[in-house]
Design a protein around this motif. Structure first.
Motif, PDB file in Angstrom:
ATOM      1  N   TRP A  36      49.857  53.415  99.882  1.00 40.98           N
ATOM      2  CA  TRP A  36      51.182  54.013  99.946  1.00 40.98           C
ATOM      3  C   TRP A  36      51.469  54.367 101.400  1.00 40.98           C
ATOM      4  N   TYR A  37      52.659  53.999 101.831  1.00 43.12           N
ATOM      5  CA  TYR A  37      53.176  54.372 103.145  1.00 43.12           C
ATOM      6  C   TYR A  37      54.469  55.134 102.920  1.00 43.12           C
ATOM      7  N   ARG A  38      54.935  55.802 103.968  1.00 45.11           N
ATOM      8  CA  ARG A  38      56.230  56.456 103.881  1.00 45.11           C
ATOM      9  C   ARG A  38      56.947  56.370 105.222  1.00 45.11           C
ATOM     10  N   GLN A  39      58.260  56.438 105.135  1.00 46.64           N
ATOM     11  CA  GLN A  39      59.074  56.412 106.342  1.00 46.64           C
ATOM     12  C   GLN A  39      60.193  57.427 106.214  1.00 46.64           C
ATOM     13  N   ALA A  40      60.146  58.405 107.092  1.00 44.11           N
ATOM     14  CA  ALA A  40      61.193  59.421 107.140  1.00 44.11           C
ATOM     15  C   ALA A  40      62.298  58.959 108.086  1.00 44.11           C
TER      16      ALA A  40
END
Length: 112
Positions: A36-40
């Protein structure tokens, strides 16, 4: 054709919990590392957690003790259980298979 579909995002108050799921269509992912990755907004995409085929997990320091990644190979699904959510966890969360394949992302918004 490999396809990843994330579900489970939404809006939650700080301190709350969400569970993300990523269903992988196509051939079995049981031998692959999943993550899992995330991008704000305005930030680069960052790694959140990974899980190997053997179940070994790794987390970014900011989520250790709050997030748990798991997988169900029989269902070709990987999960991200998120607890004690903070406003800084707000981002689009992406599922990835070996970083070769990516889902479309699911929005997680944590309100203060």
């Amino acid at each position: 054709q490999v396809r990843l579909v994330e579900t489970g995002g939404g809006v939650v108050q700080a301190g709350g919990s969400l569970r993300l799921a990523c269903a992988a269509a196509g051939n079995s992912f049981s031998n692959d590392i999943m993550g899992w990755y995330r991008q704000a907004p305005g930030k680069q995409r960052e790694l959140v957690a990974t899980i190997t085929s053997g179940g070994y997990t790794n987390y970014v320091d900011s989520v250790k003790g709050r997030f748990t990644i798991s997988r169900d190979n029989a269902k070709n699904t990987v999960y991200l259980q998120m607890t004690s959510l903070k406003p800084e966890d707000t981002a689009v969360y992406y599922c990835t298979r070996r970083t070769d394949y990516w889902g479309q992302g699911t929005q997680v918004t944590v309100s203060s």
